[in-house]
Design an enzyme around this catalytic site. Structure first.
Site, PDB file in Angstrom:
ATOM      1  NE  ARG A 237      18.170 -10.704  64.252  1.00 35.09           N
ATOM      2  CZ  ARG A 237      16.945 -11.047  63.835  1.00 35.09           C
ATOM      3  NH1 ARG A 237      16.112 -10.134  63.406  1.00 35.09           N
ATOM      4  NH2 ARG A 237      16.553 -12.303  63.885  1.00 35.09           N
ATOM      5  CD  GLU A 266      16.049  -6.109  69.235  1.00 36.58           C
ATOM      6  OE1 GLU A 266      15.340  -7.120  69.363  1.00 36.58           O
ATOM      7  OE2 GLU A 266      16.337  -5.625  68.137  1.00 36.58           O
ATOM      8  CG  HIS A 285      12.667  -7.612  67.056  1.00 36.31           C
ATOM      9  ND1 HIS A 285      13.955  -8.024  67.199  1.00 36.31           N
ATOM     10  CD2 HIS A 285      12.236  -8.212  65.921  1.00 36.31           C
ATOM     11  CE1 HIS A 285      14.291  -8.844  66.216  1.00 36.31           C
ATOM     12  NE2 HIS A 285      13.254  -8.963  65.421  1.00 36.31           N
TER      13      HIS A 285
HETATM   14  C1  DGY Z   1      13.124 -13.210  62.824  1.00 33.14           C
HETATM   15  O1  DGY Z   1      12.360 -14.134  62.556  1.00 33.14           O
HETATM   16  O2  DGY Z   1      14.339 -13.320  62.711  1.00 33.14           O
HETATM   17  C2  DGY Z   1      12.508 -11.960  63.304  1.00 33.14           C
HETATM   18  O3  DGY Z   1      13.424 -10.979  63.582  1.00 33.14           O
HETATM   19  C3  DGY Z   1      11.642 -12.241  64.497  1.00 33.14           C
HETATM   20  O4  DGY Z   1      10.582 -11.332  64.437  1.00 33.14           O
END
Ligand code: DGY
Length: 330
Positions: A237, A266, A285
């Site tokens: 993240r 984002e 992402h």
């Molecule tokens: C998640 O599943 O948390 C991912 O970041 C989405 O792609």
């Protein structure tokens, strides 16, 4: 089951039919201001919510007095206030496992592409600038045999270690809350303190969740420990990293390059300095974004939600405490 499910993510026709056979379904297919207004209007009668990429805060969920379960189409649960949900006895589930390999593939794609400058050099060809043989100015660095440092040795970290160890002969070092003897045995991996890892790894890869403890974990002090040839990869993240400190480290060539799939905000802002750095490879992402894996995640989320609304324990329950309290009451 006479329940109302509100989806804030579009599902495949097969999954949609599966839900519609069991419940009344409202689909909010965009999260623009109109969509959010429709979501707010649907919340008062909702028993179940399913979706992703929306911060479900108390202000929103207070509109949903009948809510029993929230099913996130993601493994990360940083968009949810878990204490609030647990306080209201709402079950929260997520979609681990089904995305592990795909997300590790994304991590490795970033490792290879940053080290070998794939996008930068492909753009040079496309721009008609390949006029003579490539020289040292455009050389990359090796991946095989280099030290892979993984911060957060969970499922995705392990899948990354597997690729590095077996596929590329990389020594693996890692940092996590606790040493993991099984991982050490499987990949000949060695545990390091955070600062040791930052100093020793050629590739520093973040695969840990965003929590109150990990927010801002990698800042100016941590970038200062990395080496000028280090490559920094983030598939966890954005908020785990102090983005301004990272930008400064990249601008000053304190580190060689960064492969980034996640950002503090984002979509990435169009005026972000990251867009102007030739040692940055940014992707939108895409960690789990393949046809197969996104369908598997959606299926998993549907199963979790239907189980929760049928009074069963969802396979991927995040707030176990709610389930335990339910059992105690029976
Ligand atoms: C998640 O599943 O948390 C991912 O970041 C989405 O792609």
């Amino acid at each position: 089951m006479n329940k109302h499910i509100v989806l804030y993510k579009k599902l495949s026709p097969a999954l949609m039919i599966r839900l519609q056979e069991r419940a009344q379904v409202t689909l909010i297919d965009t999260l623009d201001s109109d969509g959010l207004q429709r979501l707010r209007a649907a919340l008062p009668s909702a028993h179940g919510l399913l979706g992703a990429s929306l911060r479900l805060d108390a202000e929103l969920l207070d509109l949903a007095p009948r809510l029993e379960a929230v099913s996130s189409v993601s493994v990360g649960v940083d968009n949810y206030d878990i204490d609030y949900l647990s306080g209201r006895n709402i079950l929260l589930s997520n979609t681990p496992d089904v995305l592990t390999e795909t997300t590790a593939d994304t991590g490795f794609a970033l490792i290879l592409a940053t080290a070998r400058r794939v996008v930068e050099l492909a753009n040079l060809v496309r721009a008609g600038q390949w006029n003579h043989n490539i020289g040292p100015l455009h050389f990359g660095s090796d991946v095989h045999g280099k030290t892979l440092g993984i911060i957060g040795m969970g499922r995705i970290g392990e899948a990354l270690a597997q690729r590095g160890h077996f596929g590329f002969g990389m020594p693996i070092i890692y940092h996590s809350n606790n040493p993991k003897p099984a991982v050490e045995k499987r990949f000949n991996a060695q545990y390091r303190s955070l600062s040791q890892l930052l100093q020793q790894a050629d590739f520093i890869c973040l695969t840990l969740p965003l929590t109150a403890q990990t927010q801002g974990l990698i800042g100016a002090e941590e970038f200062a420990l990395m080496r000028p040839e280090s490559i920094f990869i983030n598939i966890s993240r954005g908020k785990v990293v102090d983005e301004n400190a990272m930008i400064a480290a990249l601008q000053q060539r304190q580190i060689r390059a960064a492969g980034l799939d996640v950002f503090e905000r984002e979509p990435l802002q169009h005026d972000s300095p990251l867009l102007h750095l030739d040692n940055v490879l940014a992707t939108p992402h895409i960690g789990s974004a393949t046809h197969e894996t996104r369908e598997a995640m959606a299926r998993c989320a549907v199963d979790n939600l239907l189980a929760a609304l049928a009074g069963e324990r969802p396979a991927n329950l995040v707030n176990e405490v709610v389930w335990r309290q339910r059992l105690e009451r029976v």
